[in-house]
Design an enzyme around this catalytic site. Sequence first.
Site, mmCIF file in Angstrom:
data_model
loop_
_atom_site.group_PDB
_atom_site.id
_atom_site.type_symbol
_atom_site.label_atom_id
_atom_site.label_comp_id
_atom_site.label_asym_id
_atom_site.label_seq_id
_atom_site.Cartn_x
_atom_site.Cartn_y
_atom_site.Cartn_z
ATOM 1 N N SER B 124 -25.829 9.188 2.157
ATOM 2 C CA SER B 124 -25.169 8.954 0.876
ATOM 3 C C SER B 124 -25.169 7.492 0.442
ATOM 4 O O SER B 124 -24.861 7.177 -0.694
ATOM 5 C CB SER B 124 -23.735 9.480 0.929
ATOM 6 N N LYS B 161 -18.330 4.683 1.742
ATOM 7 C CA LYS B 161 -18.647 4.756 0.311
ATOM 8 C C LYS B 161 -18.282 3.438 -0.369
ATOM 9 O O LYS B 161 -17.575 2.601 0.199
ATOM 10 C CB LYS B 161 -17.832 5.882 -0.356
#
Lengths: 204, 204
Positions: B124, B161
């Site tokens: 990601s 993230k």
Amino acid sequence: MRIFMTPFTPPGETREKVYRFVRRRILEELPPTVREVQEAFRFRAVQTAREHLERLVAEGRLVKAHGKSRGYRLPREPGTLFVPLLGRVQAGGLRAAIEECEGYLPVQSRGSEEMFGLRVQGESMTGAGILPGDIVVVRQQAEAASGDIVVALVGDEATIKRLRLRGNGIELHPENPAFTPIVPRAEECTVLGKVVEVRRYLEG
Amino acid sequence: MRIFMTPFTPPGETREKVYRFVRRRILEELPPTVREVQEAFRFRAVQTAREHLERLVAEGRLVKAHGKSRGYRLPREPGTLFVPLLGRVQAGGLRAAIEECEGYLPVQSRGSEEMFGLRVQGESMTGAGILPGDIVVVRQQAEAASGDIVVALVGDEATIKRLRLRGNGIELHPENPAFTPIVPRAEECTVLGKVVEVRRYLEG
DNA sequence: GCGCATACCAGATTTTTGTCTGGTATGCAA
DNA sequence: TTGCATACCAGACAAAAATCTGGTATGCGC
């Protein structure tokens, strides 16, 4: 009648703390003396600290140099060595670049190989997750396998590319569609070493 | 008439060697004693070694702890500390994960902040040059700025993230078009810390 | 109870290590 | 020449540190 401070200490618990204390101190570069362990744990006798330490040695969790001060070490050296961080490398001047390095990087290594760090310039390897400003750690070696990421001296500047062996010759492939592979002649290209680690510092 | 071994030694040359010797020994985790310096250079007198060392201290190239054995250190600590490398972090168990760490990483750091390393899972964050298998070094902190790359506990697993502050709430943005941002409720999300370094080991 | 283990303590000896005092040789500059 | 610097040596002393001997208390299995 003497008073003995023997609080209920579950077997091994104090020893575990002693081990952690000693390990931290060793990793911080100055192993403690037996007396420093004694003081850290408020033992009334040096011998108590010594017994814990000797036990840890017997268990193989520490090793020691007998009779030397601060002689306790970690077994199987964590083998951290400091390699010079170079800003850029120009033709022929690897030796010179190492002398004028920007600083030193702690690197985990089994052997005592010759290594150096190099700051990445340009976007030619972004596809391999190597961005401008990153630092690559390079192990010096003249040979490398096809597919290795290497630092090579082409012309008068060092460059980072993926090596491809093609028959007798070599090719240096960028990992970015915007760049084209370099096909140097043997005499104008020197492989300085193989990239074994990539680092990126996100602050400072 | 005594014989003195005073070969032609240009001023400073021996001292330079002494400095290199001591620095190497310090970086290798066990600073030398004065007598070890003496022996390494075959000085007939301890004092000779001491004079070189004290001179290096006076020049600011070394610092020392007076009276302590192996008390010579490098000035401005390189500040290398070892942080635990965690395999994965599950809900609430950061403390537990640190106890059962896979190993230790040498990290350059100014303070003595609480840090840990974490192995990256998933793709990601490939857009930020963070690939699966990479290791991120995280400084523990509950707060972070918009735009920082953070490690957050969402649900029962830690994730990496980019943090975006949106009014009162937060968003966790992946850096890969194939993934969608996470908009957690405050109570189900904990910021464990900020990513300060990314590492990739290309062999071993 | 007994033997045995762990965990700790007291005090001393021995070795290692840091420190000190006072010296010799050589080169250089006033 | 003198003075002063560097570079080194000899021999000592004192502090720090490792080591040793012999102890006390507590818990556990037999």
